[in-house]
Write a protein that holds these residues in place. Structure first.
Motif, mmCIF file in Angstrom:
data_model
loop_
_atom_site.group_PDB
_atom_site.id
_atom_site.type_symbol
_atom_site.label_atom_id
_atom_site.label_comp_id
_atom_site.label_asym_id
_atom_site.label_seq_id
_atom_site.Cartn_x
_atom_site.Cartn_y
_atom_site.Cartn_z
ATOM 1 N N HIS A 8 -13.283 4.322 -8.060
ATOM 2 C CA HIS A 8 -12.038 4.841 -7.790
ATOM 3 C C HIS A 8 -11.677 5.565 -6.685
ATOM 4 N N LYS A 63 -5.272 15.666 -2.615
ATOM 5 C CA LYS A 63 -5.175 14.283 -2.881
ATOM 6 C C LYS A 63 -3.793 13.995 -2.756
ATOM 7 N N ILE A 77 0.787 -1.160 -0.066
ATOM 8 C CA ILE A 77 0.231 0.022 -0.049
ATOM 9 C C ILE A 77 0.996 1.235 0.096
ATOM 10 N N GLN A 89 0.862 6.856 -6.389
ATOM 11 C CA GLN A 89 -0.230 7.692 -6.761
ATOM 12 C C GLN A 89 0.162 9.265 -6.644
ATOM 13 N N ALA A 90 0.888 9.627 -5.540
ATOM 14 C CA ALA A 90 1.519 10.744 -5.318
ATOM 15 C C ALA A 90 2.180 11.504 -6.191
ATOM 16 N N LEU A 101 -9.915 4.769 -3.017
ATOM 17 C CA LEU A 101 -8.961 5.550 -2.334
ATOM 18 C C LEU A 101 -9.207 6.167 -0.943
ATOM 19 N N PHE A 104 -9.483 3.546 1.630
ATOM 20 C CA PHE A 104 -8.300 3.032 2.001
ATOM 21 C C PHE A 104 -7.535 4.252 3.122
ATOM 22 N N ILE A 105 -7.580 5.474 2.836
ATOM 23 C CA ILE A 105 -6.965 6.523 3.704
ATOM 24 C C ILE A 105 -7.524 6.218 4.987
ATOM 25 N N MET A 118 0.554 4.130 -2.532
ATOM 26 C CA MET A 118 0.637 5.465 -2.260
ATOM 27 C C MET A 118 1.477 6.575 -2.876
ATOM 28 N N PHE A 119 2.480 6.171 -2.858
ATOM 29 C CA PHE A 119 3.725 7.037 -3.228
ATOM 30 C C PHE A 119 3.477 6.995 -4.760
ATOM 31 N N THR A 159 -2.599 11.149 -0.172
ATOM 32 C CA THR A 159 -1.889 9.771 -0.180
ATOM 33 C C THR A 159 -0.674 9.579 0.539
ATOM 34 N N LEU A 177 -0.372 12.318 -9.431
ATOM 35 C CA LEU A 177 -1.137 13.596 -8.880
ATOM 36 C C LEU A 177 -0.011 14.624 -8.908
#
Lengths: 238, 306, 308
Positions: free
Chosen positions: C239, C284, B106, B113-114, C243, C246-247, B110-111, C288, B117
């Motif tokens: 989606h 976002k 995870i 995804q960062a 997310l 999860f957070i 997440m990294f 994340t 973005l």
């Protein structure tokens, strides 16, 4: 002091929550000795040796190995200084061959470029697994996996070999071979042995340490321990 | 040897394949470099990352932005891309390796995804979703036009061959054996005297750097740089390629990429929902063929296969 | 413009988001807590809830309320049954190995999403809310007549949004009753503590797992049915809930139901507030990174106790 102390602990303790698994253990092991560590189930033997080799951190106290305080060293650094530990529950690398398992043990102490094969063969020959060098470790019979575990310990050429219940699940014949093997190894290695089989202990140990409820309750020669009333009570549950 | 044979066969194929497959194969070779990088971490060290797209895009944008913003020639820009990926993988490794198992997956997700973005956020520089094109006239190294199909094919092949041999060398080295030991039983490896954390970090950096090299090469050879390469599906693809080809085998990633590429190609005549095929294959592999194609080949026939 | 009425509006909007999010995140948390399975396909069960709701509502026809009530019952049941089938056919055969199940649920994600694209299509469709009275937001002021209520112009919510907040509260109560008071809850908690021991005590662990996986998906679907009259049903809508869930689950502490609810309300509420200060993309990115750093430095979650 007659012999140099290879390993010493002072006030070594480990608590799990409120449970005192090991409490204030002072322990000295001179170089060249075969020491047996015995005690009823749950006495804290495995916890104690796990702290020695760095598998689990200590709660308080100190460990000195070969004159150096190793209490805060990570496990791999202690191993590099000459400890070896064989697991109670067999944990060889089951997808690799027997030979590769031992090679992993040997190569960690050798210089880059040194030849592994000779050392590997030597360790395998000592435990009698030389004919199975190319088998996948996971396919070996249980007794052979235990022998491989010991061969990995030998392959490290340690100054101190810690064996956690090495004869568990071995047949009588295998146990006799094991006793002969350890006598041979002990010529140039100090050995700390956790063992339930009292015959093995009597046949091998120079000295015995008895633990119960996380503390050392007795220490002495096999003869002394045999006659010690406290030990009798601990075992008979008095 | 098998691996040199594969490289030789790929050299020969360049001369016989029709143009369409020829172009595909260049793409497959670059993507299998991505997958080979993934395999170092997943197949050998047993670290399952769900964020490898970030390393691919680090290489791609490291290269692409150097060209776009500072007019650096693609040769040096390619090297910058590789360094960008190496740096990112070092940072991610230092952080993510504090976790294990599911948390590690995870965290990498997440990294990644960062990173995706962030690319969108700096839209004026990165052109976000649309991406940008590396113009044909700058895609040259030492006077060779990399947009020409033949040079492109050989450039891809050279990168592929270097990475294949590097992985082969790694796997046969002592460090490679330690990585496998870590995958099998990390605590045992630690108690044989290995600094398992340092080995895992090295695996992450090698893996990320190779993925970055693939990303930079993709940008140079096919001319497009875009945020879509940073999205989650692009992190799943190398996992899929490696699972299909055989985790922990040297040529598995290539085999997996090749199969998947043509499977997708075939299915595209039936449906345009191409991720459907990927999903079905993932499920079937976890259920019935955990060792992948080359893993099964090794188990049944070729025990010596690295 | 006064600040007060706007704050009320923001809080109401935030509560609607938070209500749906708590349900979705509870589903994810329950599955992880009991089964130790990270269900990456969770967002797709949310999406299925919305799509099934659209199908049920348009198939029923008639008054919107009947269609909606039918959807609220049928869609979660369908999504739950599908999840049970996935568990039985796939996850059970993987012995719930954490890594392999995560890969399998990634596969499920794409299969569900793409099959929906092929059948339902790429367009978004709305579901008519059962009732949708516009409710002006009241505010007060002090005039020479004393304390007076009035309705600032242009600020309103709908009765349906209030219903969503209420319904989610009822669903949360239901889950709490189930977990804390019922025999089934006892079984679930026993399985969560130690699956092997539970098995030894005669609990059919496999069936419990299938049920939990279905319940988790159904919870996500309930959240989706509630939201679909406000947002439309679309094949990619899973989606963001995934997310966000999860957070929420990670910040609330993996597997802790109470932490999940607290975190969901906090994050759902602050989502609106944050986006006032930052662009959604930056928000976002921060979210994340927050999740990643929580996992790295505080794996028990922000609200979980530090393990001894």
């Amino acid at each position: 002091m007659a012999a140099m102390m290879l390993l010493s602990t002072r006030k070594l303790s480990r608590h799990f929550g409120g449970l005192r698994a090991v409490e204030n253990v002072d322990f000295d092991l001179p170089e060249g000795q075969i020491r047996a560590l015995i005690g009823p189930n749950g006495a804290g033997k495995t916890t104690f040796v796990s702290m020695l080799c760095g598998r689990i951190p200590v709660s308080s106290g100190d460990i000195t190995f070969a004159g150096e305080n190793v209490t805060r060293l990570p496990a791999h650094k202690r191993i590099q200084r000459g400890m070896a530990y064989t697991f109670q529950i067999t944990s060889v690398f089951s997808d690799l061959t027997v030979q590769e398992n031992v090679a992993l043990a040997v190569q960690s102490r050798l210089e880059r470029g040194a030849v592994l094969a000779g050392e590997v063969a030597k360790a395998l020959a000592k435990v009698g697994l030389q004919d199975r060098a190319d088998q996948i470790a996971g396919d070996l019979a249980y007794g052979h996996q235990r022998l491989l575990e010991i061969a990995m310990g030998l392959g490290q050429s340690p100054r101190l070999l810690i064996l956690d219940e090495p004869t568990q699940g071995l047949s009588d014949g295998e146990v006799n071979d094991f006793i002969a093997l350890i006598k041979d190894v002990a010529k140039d290695t100090t050995i700390l042995l956790i063992e339930h089989n009292i015959d093995v202990v009597m046949a091998l140990a120079d000295k015995i340490t008895v633990m119960n409820f996380g503390e050392v309750i007795a220490e002495g020669t096999p003869q002394e321990i045999h006659e010690n009333a406290t030990v009798q009570t601990a075992y008979l549950g008095g | 040897m098998l691996h040199l044979g594969l490289i030789a066969a790929l050299v020969l194929l360049q001369f016989i394949l029709p143009a369409y497959h020829h172009g595909n194969l260049a793409r497959i070779m670059v993507l299998s470099v991505f997958a080979m990088g993934y395999n170092i971490m997943f197949g050998y060290a047993g670290l399952l990352s769900l964020g490898h797209a970030m390393f691919f895009t680090a290489g791609m944008y490291g290269m692409g932005l150097s060209v776009r913003l500072w007019d650096i020639p693609v040769g040096p820009a390619f090297v910058i891309g590789i360094f960008a990926a190496a740096a990112l993988s070092l940072v991610v490794g230092l952080l993510a390796l504090r976790t294990i198992g599911v948390a590690f997956m995870i965290v990498t997700l997440m990294f990644s995804q960062a990173v995706f973005l962030t690319i969108l956020y700096f839209n004026p520089i990165t052109r976000g979703d649309e991406g940008f094109v590396i113009a044909q006239q700058v895609r040259q190294i030492a006077g060779l036009d990399l947009s020409n199909p033949t040079t492109r094919y050989f450039a891809a092949l050279i990168l592929f061959a270097i990475c294949l041999l590097a992985v082969l060398w790694l796997v046969r080295s002592r460090a490679g054996r330690v990585l496998i030991a870590i995958r099998e039983n990390e605590e045992r490896a630690r108690l044989l005297g290995y600094d398992t954390w340092a080995h895992k970090l090295a695996a992450v950096v090698m893996s990320g750097t190779m993925a970055g090299a693939a990303g930079a090469a993709y940008g140079v050879l096919f001319g497009s740089v875009g945020a879509s390469f940073a999205e989650v599906p692009f992190s799943i693809l190398p996992l899929l390629y490696v699972l299909l080809g055989g985790p922990g085998t040297v040529i598995g990633p290539f085999v997996g990429t090749l199969f998947m590429f043509y499977l997708r190609d075939l299915s595209s005549s039936l449906t345009d929902a191409h991720m459907l095929v990927a999903g079905v294959v993932l499920i079937l592999l976890t259920l019935f063929a955990r060792r992948g194609i080359m893993g099964i080949v090794r188990e049944r026939w070729l025990k010596w296969l690295p | 413009m006064e600040f007060g009425p706007h704050l009320i509006l923001a809080v109401l909007e935030g509560l609607v988001q938070a209500s749906v999010l708590t349900l979705t995140a509870l589903g994810l948390s329950l599955v992880f807590g009991v089964m130790r399975v990270v269900n990456v396909a969770h967002g797709e069960f949310f999406m299925l809830g919305a799509v099934f709701a659209y199908w049920v509502a348009s198939w029923m026809g008639g008054p919107a309320a009947i269609g909606f009530v039918a959807a609220l019952i049928i869609a979660p049941v369908l999504a739950g049954l599908l999840a049970v089938a996935c568990d039985w056919l796939i996850l059970r055969r993987l012995d719930y190995d954490p890594e392999r199940t995560i890969v399998a649920t990634i596969g499920m994600l794409y299969v569900i999403q793409q099959v929906t694209l092929m059948t339902y299509g790429p367009d978004a469709h709305p579901v008519t809310p059962p009732f949708n009275h516009r409710l002006a937001i009241p505010w007060f002021e002090f005039t020479e007549n004393g304390f007076e209520f009035y309705y600032p112009w242009g600020l309103s919510t709908t009765s349906y949004k209030l219903f969503v907040i209420f319904a989610a509260m009822v669903a949360r109560m239901g889950i709490w009753l189930l977990m804390a008071k019922s025999k089934l809850g006892l079984i679930l908690r026993a399985t969560q503590l130690d699956g092997e021991t539970a098995q030894a005590f005669g609990i059919p662990v496999e069936r419990v797992y299938a049920f939990v996986f279905g319940l988790g998906a159904a919870l996500a679907a309930v959240g989706a049915v509630l939201i679909v009259p406000i947002q439309q049903a679309h094949y990619l809508m899973g989606h963001d809930p995934l997310l966000l869930s999860f957070i929420v689950v990670i910040i609330g502490g993996l597997g802790s139901l109470r932490g999940t609810v607290v975190a969901a309300i906090l994050i759902g509420m602050s989502n609106g507030v944050i986006s006032v200060f930052f662009t959604p993309t930056l928000a976002k990115i921060l979210a994340t990174l927050l999740v990643a750093f929580v996992l790295v430095y505080r794996p028990q979650g922000l609200f979980g106790a530090k393990p001894a």
